[in-house]
Design a protein around this motif. Structure first.
Motif, PDB file in Angstrom:
ATOM      1  N   HIS A  19       0.732  -1.406  -0.244  1.00  0.00           N
ATOM      2  CA  HIS A  19       0.492  -0.144   0.017  1.00  0.00           C
ATOM      3  C   HIS A  19       0.670   1.270   0.139  1.00  0.00           C
ATOM      4  O   HIS A  19       0.078   2.321  -0.312  1.00  0.00           O
ATOM      5  CB  HIS A  19      -1.171   0.319   1.080  1.00  0.00           C
ATOM      6  N   ASP A  20       1.751   1.113   0.281  1.00  0.00           N
ATOM      7  CA  ASP A  20       2.652   2.608   0.367  1.00  0.00           C
ATOM      8  C   ASP A  20       3.498   2.267  -0.164  1.00  0.00           C
ATOM      9  O   ASP A  20       3.521   3.818  -0.693  1.00  0.00           O
ATOM     10  CB  ASP A  20       4.073   2.602   1.766  1.00  0.00           C
ATOM     11  N   ILE A  21       3.951   1.650  -1.378  1.00  0.00           N
ATOM     12  CA  ILE A  21       4.772   1.245  -2.395  1.00  0.00           C
ATOM     13  C   ILE A  21       3.761   2.180  -3.103  1.00  0.00           C
ATOM     14  O   ILE A  21       4.012   2.844  -4.140  1.00  0.00           O
ATOM     15  CB  ILE A  21       5.081   0.595  -2.886  1.00  0.00           C
ATOM     16  N   VAL A  22       2.650   1.784  -3.338  1.00  0.00           N
ATOM     17  CA  VAL A  22       2.057   2.255  -4.491  1.00  0.00           C
ATOM     18  C   VAL A  22       1.325   3.306  -4.016  1.00  0.00           C
ATOM     19  O   VAL A  22       0.409   4.130  -5.432  1.00  0.00           O
ATOM     20  CB  VAL A  22       0.000   1.218  -4.852  1.00  0.00           C
ATOM     21  N   ASN A  29       2.629   2.523 -11.764  1.00  0.00           N
ATOM     22  CA  ASN A  29       4.189   2.480 -12.443  1.00  0.00           C
ATOM     23  C   ASN A  29       4.437   0.779 -11.978  1.00  0.00           C
ATOM     24  O   ASN A  29       6.021   1.236 -11.767  1.00  0.00           O
ATOM     25  CB  ASN A  29       5.209   4.632 -11.399  1.00  0.00           C
ATOM     26  N   VAL A  30       4.381   0.449 -11.299  1.00  0.00           N
ATOM     27  CA  VAL A  30       4.550  -1.211 -10.388  1.00  0.00           C
ATOM     28  C   VAL A  30       3.588  -1.881 -11.037  1.00  0.00           C
ATOM     29  O   VAL A  30       1.838  -1.872 -10.682  1.00  0.00           O
ATOM     30  CB  VAL A  30       4.711  -0.863  -8.864  1.00  0.00           C
ATOM     31  N   GLU A  31       4.305  -3.095 -10.971  1.00  0.00           N
ATOM     32  CA  GLU A  31       3.648  -4.570 -11.783  1.00  0.00           C
ATOM     33  C   GLU A  31       3.526  -5.311 -10.195  1.00  0.00           C
ATOM     34  O   GLU A  31       4.960  -5.284  -9.492  1.00  0.00           O
ATOM     35  CB  GLU A  31       4.584  -5.367 -12.300  1.00  0.00           C
ATOM     36  N   ILE A  32       2.787  -5.300  -9.667  1.00  0.00           N
ATOM     37  CA  ILE A  32       2.667  -6.508  -7.782  1.00  0.00           C
ATOM     38  C   ILE A  32       2.598  -8.071  -9.102  1.00  0.00           C
ATOM     39  O   ILE A  32       1.486  -8.488  -9.469  1.00  0.00           O
ATOM     40  CB  ILE A  32       1.669  -5.892  -7.070  1.00  0.00           C
ATOM     41  N   VAL A  33       3.806  -8.896  -8.063  1.00  0.00           N
ATOM     42  CA  VAL A  33       3.531  -9.961  -8.245  1.00  0.00           C
ATOM     43  C   VAL A  33       3.646 -10.818  -6.614  1.00  0.00           C
ATOM     44  O   VAL A  33       4.303 -10.573  -5.646  1.00  0.00           O
ATOM     45  CB  VAL A  33       4.829 -10.618  -9.130  1.00  0.00           C
ATOM     46  N   HIS A  34       2.503 -11.634  -6.082  1.00  0.00           N
ATOM     47  CA  HIS A  34       2.190 -12.370  -4.940  1.00  0.00           C
ATOM     48  C   HIS A  34       2.916 -13.699  -5.589  1.00  0.00           C
ATOM     49  O   HIS A  34       2.737 -15.159  -5.987  1.00  0.00           O
ATOM     50  CB  HIS A  34       1.041 -12.278  -4.899  1.00  0.00           C
ATOM     51  N   LEU A  35       4.178 -13.775  -4.963  1.00  0.00           N
ATOM     52  CA  LEU A  35       4.493 -15.448  -5.156  1.00  0.00           C
ATOM     53  C   LEU A  35       4.492 -16.649  -4.770  1.00  0.00           C
ATOM     54  O   LEU A  35       4.268 -17.738  -4.679  1.00  0.00           O
ATOM     55  CB  LEU A  35       6.563 -15.207  -4.497  1.00  0.00           C
ATOM     56  N   GLY A  36       3.251 -16.355  -3.602  1.00  0.00           N
ATOM     57  CA  GLY A  36       2.746 -17.407  -2.764  1.00  0.00           C
ATOM     58  C   GLY A  36       1.471 -17.541  -4.148  1.00  0.00           C
ATOM     59  O   GLY A  36       1.301 -19.220  -3.703  1.00  0.00           O
TER      60      GLY A  36
END
Lengths: 76, 76
Positions: A19-22, A29-36
């Motif tokens: 949330h902070d980064i977004v 500007n950011v792609e979110i990848v959930h490694l789980g």
């Protein structure tokens, strides 16, 4: 500018950092990848230099490890 | 939006992270505080929740500890 990639694993520390980064750099500007949910992306993340999550890989290829949620070994 | 505050201590890890953060969120959105040059700001940083540098305190008051340069104790 190409996108940053934010890797996380769904832990509370990760979600808070996400949330902070977004908020700071903008969702576009950011792609979110959930490694789980996407364990197939763990190898790519490791090759980028990610050693723990949450982490942000910048467009320049630098890795910013943010706080500490889980090590990559814990995700396997 | 109010500014974030980026605390660092001049170490190579800090400087590298500073460049990344400024590039990502824009120089106009972040105040840079060098705790080595401004030891008087260490107490303020600690009260914000900063435990190590480099660290970014967001406008919402959250602390993002980025990589690891030095603990606050090492700066005193």
């Amino acid at each position: 500018m190409s996108k940053s990639i934010f890797y996380h694993a769904g832990c509370p520390v990760c979600i808070s950092a996400e949330h902070d980064i977004v908020s700071l750099i903008g969702a576009e500007n950011v792609e979110i990848v959930h490694l789980g949910d996407n364990p197939g992306s763990i190898e790519k993340a490791e090759k980028s230099g990610v050693k723990s999550v949450p982490a942000l890989v910048t467009p320049q290829g630098n890795v910013l490890h943010i706080n500490f949620g889980a090590s990559m070994e814990d995700l396997k």
